[in-house]
Design a protein around this motif. Structure first.
Motif, short mmCIF file in Angstrom:
data_model
loop_
_atom_site.label_atom_id
_atom_site.label_comp_id
_atom_site.label_asym_id
_atom_site.label_seq_id
_atom_site.Cartn_x
_atom_site.Cartn_y
_atom_site.Cartn_z
N CYS A 81 41.43 118.96 7.77
CA CYS A 81 41.10 118.51 9.11
C CYS A 81 39.95 117.52 9.03
N CYS A 89 40.52 119.16 18.47
CA CYS A 89 41.81 119.18 17.78
C CYS A 89 42.30 120.62 17.62
N GLY A 90 43.55 120.78 17.29
CA GLY A 90 44.11 122.09 17.06
C GLY A 90 44.11 122.51 15.61
N CYS A 91 43.63 121.61 14.73
CA CYS A 91 43.68 121.92 13.31
C CYS A 91 42.37 122.47 12.76
N ARG A 95 40.54 127.22 14.81
CA ARG A 95 41.88 127.08 15.39
C ARG A 95 42.90 127.22 14.27
N GLY A 97 45.79 125.56 13.51
CA GLY A 97 46.72 124.48 13.18
C GLY A 97 46.97 124.26 11.70
N SER A 101 50.51 125.05 9.73
CA SER A 101 51.19 123.99 9.00
C SER A 101 51.39 124.38 7.54
#
Length: 170
Positions: A81, A89-91, A95, A97, A101
């Motif tokens: 990230c 952000c969602g990553c 969080r 993300g 992934s």
């Protein structure tokens, strides 16, 4: 199994863009080799806000990641990230993300995945993604983060052994 990078696999050098400064934590190579021997797929999920802050480039961060792999062996997945904490952000850990992934790219279920890290954000991301978490406290880990962690190990080899035992492996 997923790992935080800084202060989990390697000694933390803030905003490091210099591969020659990469130094594995004690026992990292041995712990990762044990996982590879057991056929465990490995991934790294790392917040690198220094990219957004202009303190290093994405290319420099990838060069540091390549040095980590050179010293510790290959990883099946890397997630990074580049955002700053306020970017929304969602990553960015805590969080989920990056973990979601990585799990998808590895072709495994989150519930079958262990996230090993050194701070509460790592454990928060694990919980949010549906992964199990193991905390390896360092000098920057807050006491409340240790108390809240689902599992705690004194060092990286201990965390790996704990994770393997909870999966029913020897």
């Amino acid at each position: 199994m997923l790992f935080d990078r800084d202060d989990t696999l390697i000694r933390d050098v803030p905003y490091n863009g210099r591969p020659e400064l990469v130094e594995p934590v004690p026992g990292a190579a041995r712990a990762l080799e044990l996982l590879r021997t057991h056929g465990v797929r490995l991934g790294v999920v790392t917040n690198q806000s220094g990219i957004r802050r202009g303190l290093l480039t994405a290319e420099q961060a990838r060069a540091v990641n390549a040095r980590v792999a050179e010293l510790l062996g290959p990883f099946d997945v890397w997630e990074m990230c580049p955002h700053a904490p306020g970017d929304g952000c969602g990553c960015r850990k805590p969080r989920p993300g990056m973990l979601l992934s990585a799990v998808s790219r590895l072709g495994v279920r989150a519930a079958e995945t262990v996230m090993i890290g050194d701070i509460g954000a790592d454990m928060g991301a694990a919980a949010a993604a549906g992964c199990r978490g193991v905390l390896v406290p360092t000098s920057v880990t807050l006491p409340a983060e240790v108390e809240a962690a689902p599992a705690v190990a004194a060092d990286l080899p201990g965390a790996v052994l704990l994770a393997l035992r909870t999966e029913g492996r020897p």
